[in-house]
Structures are given as C-alpha cells and as structure tokens.
Enzyme design. Sequence first.
Site, PDB file in Angstrom:
ATOM      1  CD  GLU A 166       7.444  -1.389  -4.320  1.00  0.00           C
ATOM      2  OE1 GLU A 166       8.351  -2.235  -5.052  1.00  0.00           O
ATOM      3  OE2 GLU A 166       7.915  -0.189  -4.242  1.00  0.00           O
ATOM      4  CD  GLU A 224       9.836   1.203  -0.299  1.00  0.00           C
ATOM      5  OE1 GLU A 224      10.422   1.154  -1.677  1.00  0.00           O
ATOM      6  OE2 GLU A 224       9.628   0.176   0.325  1.00  0.00           O
TER       7      GLU A 224
END
Length: 469
Positions: A161, A366
């Site tokens: 991320e 995720e």
Amino acid sequence: MPADFLWGAATAAYQVEGAVADDGRSPSIWDTFSHTPGRVHGGDTGDVATDHYRLFRSDVALMRQLGLGAYRFSVAWARIVPAPGGRVEPRGVAFYDRLVDELLAQGVEPALTLYHWDLPQYLQDAGGWTHRDTASRFAEYAGVVGRALGDRVRIWTTLNEPWCSAFLGYGSGVHAPGVTDPAASLTAHHHLMLAHGEAVAALRAELPSEGRISIALNLAAVRAASADPADTDAVRRVDGLANRIFLDPLLRGGYPPDVLGDTASVTDWSFVRDGDLAAISRPIDEMGLNYYTPSVVAGGAEPGDPRDDGHGVSDHSPWPACDDIRFLHAPGPRTAMGWPIDPTGLYDIIVRVRDEAPELPLMVTENGAAYPDTVGADGRIADPERQAYIAAHLGAVARAVADGARVRGYFVWSLLDNFEWAYGYAKRFGIVRVDFATRDRTLKDSAHWYASVIAAHRGRHGNGESQGA
Ligand code: FCB
C-alpha cells in the site's frame, strides 16, 4: 476457486513482531511515531505487540492447524540493515531464515513483503521517501533479502500500500513519519514507485526463475455520490490519485496527464527524472490487491465541511489539491473501523485490473474486518460479523474468477489481532484473538470457519491432505 488457489492470512512486521531492540534491530519511523505522545490511540506502541518474534513457532503451528496454504508477513528493514552504510545484520536475517524454514516445514508457503511501512529511522532522518536516495537504499535491501531467502521464498511483494506510505505518511500525517505537506506526499509517492521498480531489478538478479514479484496496492473502488457532473469529476480526480497514479506508471510507464494537471498547484513533478518510468514499469509477475471498503465522493465541498475518508482524522487531507471534494460513507452496515461493508467494491477493483492487464495474475493480499470481540463465559469468541464479512468478500472473489479474473489467492487480514497503526490495540482484525496482557492466542469462530472453507476446497480438489486438527 481454482484447484491451486492459495488460502492465506497476513500480518506485518511492526504490527506483530515486538522485540524492537532485539538482535541488532534499530528504530523505524513507527517506533518514533508511536512513542510520540498523541500520535497513537492510548499511547500504544509496537514494543511487544503480539510477541510474534518469540512466539513465531507456535503461530506457525496455528497456521498449520487452520490448514493455511500461505502466510503473508513482512520483513523489518531495520532488522536487516540497521544503520547507514549498508552493513547487513546477520541476526536479523537469521530470524526470517528461521521463520521461513518453520513455515516450509509445516507446509505453509511464505509470502514475503519487503516494506510494510517501517522505514528505518536513520533513512527518515535523511529525508525519508522525499529523498530520492531512499529508493536506492531500498533496492540494496531488496537484493540482500532476495539473496538470503530467494532459494526458499517464491512469492515476493516489494511495497505494501504505497498510497498509505505517501499520502497518510506525508500528506494527512496520521501515519509515520507524520508529515503534513501535499508536495512532499507526491514526491514520496514517486520515490516509492521508483523504489519498487529498482527493487524489481534487484530481486530479479537474485531470485530463481520460480520467484514471483508483485506489489500490493490498496486500489480504491470510487463511486460518485450522484450523477451530478461535479460528483463524477470528483470520481475522476480521486480515481487518479488512488488508482491511476499507480496503475499507469506500473502497467503503461507514464503518469496520467490529468493528475499532473490537477496537482500542478502543489508540485511541478520535477522530481521525475529520465528513465524513472522505465524502471517503474519493469514487468511484474502478479499484482496484490488489498481491499476493505469503497469510497464515495462528491464535488463542491465548502471549507469546514466534515471530511471523513475513513483514513483517520487530521486537519490535513491525504488527497493533494482535493479540498473541494467531500468523502461520504456508502450506505449500510459498518465495521468497527466505521468502514461500510460492500463486497462489490472488491469485485470492481479485481475486474478493473483484469481489464487493464488481462495476463497479470492477481492475489487478494489483504481483506478482513475489525469488530469488538468478546470472550464468552466458555472462552469461545463468536464473531459472526467477521465471518460474514470474509464470506461475502470471498463470494466477490469467486464471482470475479468466474468472470475471467486470474486470482491466485486470498489472504485474510489478519491472522492475529495486532497493532492497528494509529488505532493501536483498540481495533481487532484477527481471526485469532490475542490477549495483550498474556499474549495468549485463541482461535475465534471465524478461524474455525475459515479452516473449514479451506478443508472443503481441498476436499473438492482431491488434495485434501489432512493438516492439523
Ligand atoms: C491496511 C494495512 C494493514 C492493516 C489493514 C487494516 O491498510 O495494510 O497493515 O492495518 O489496513
């Protein structure tokens, strides 16, 4: 799901390891940030966290008990290269050596992320991700880890991320290093992308041909609050800053011209040098997608309008040059993070990447939900909301697979309750409960259920070797 689908669970170094001063580890920006009063809920730090550094063998035993096919973890850069100058700390490498060997011995495939937000503090002291040189340091570190573990680890992710590293770390300041400067956030973004590209080359040089290199992006499922042109233009701009600012350089070797234009009041992008985009667009083998909740945006915000984009409260927006955009919540039930539950957003981002890069395999690296779990009198942790969340999102993945997306795996966030960044230990994402007084682990109902899903998949595909209880 395909027969060889990887069923996994994920954690990240600073969120679970603890042992922050052991075996030569030096501080990262998250040590500094969490020890700064007012930065993290309740003054919580990752000093001990779940103590996974010491308890990793029993944690791997839990993974085996659950039948996990893969474990996604991250390496703490400050354990491997703890000081300026590049000296490699053998005790740091040895920890991940032991972890990988234990995973392989228990039949769990290691999926390694090189950077899950814990920049060594000494690099931040030199400018962190706003300093171009940090990208070169990252590539050197990637090469070190590739050389040490490439003979046993097949699944490699460079960055987790990078949107959060750049825009929460240097824009809104709710994440380490806590900088609030829109120009710095865009500079950091570019250097993170460059770091990824340089690390791809460094890993390629070290990994055997089976090594698979990826990046894990939290692409946003962005929706307009209405059909009003101001709202659809807000979608274009947020999509630019959340999605195309990553996908375009990675897949097509260029930044989107409208994003450069939209942010011209903030920066002239002169930090982009010749050759950078060729480096950033080096081919990868798969892409990781992290997804929790969709974003709903509207144009025409006035100064003082409430702004809650789900990424923590700050007087500074993580979105450069977007002060006139309002972030709204999708309707419907929410998790304990206040994040609306909408699995169609996961379907949408998977299908988008399928369309933009049809050959590129994907992994959901995720997905999961926080809820305030309670332990029953019998010790049982009934977490039906988390189970329903995961089930619904697996349904979205299955739908995308049926529609031709090449999704190779799914990782629940998280294996363990852990240090949830600025929220400290107040938010529990684990399918396994951690008692933060004793560090005891207890499987929640969602963990038992996830194990049964995995076992049923294995049974259906005839490779149901019995694993654990
Ligand atoms: C993601 C992070 C992960 C965890 C989840 C809830 O953005 O990658 O570490 O905090 O959110």
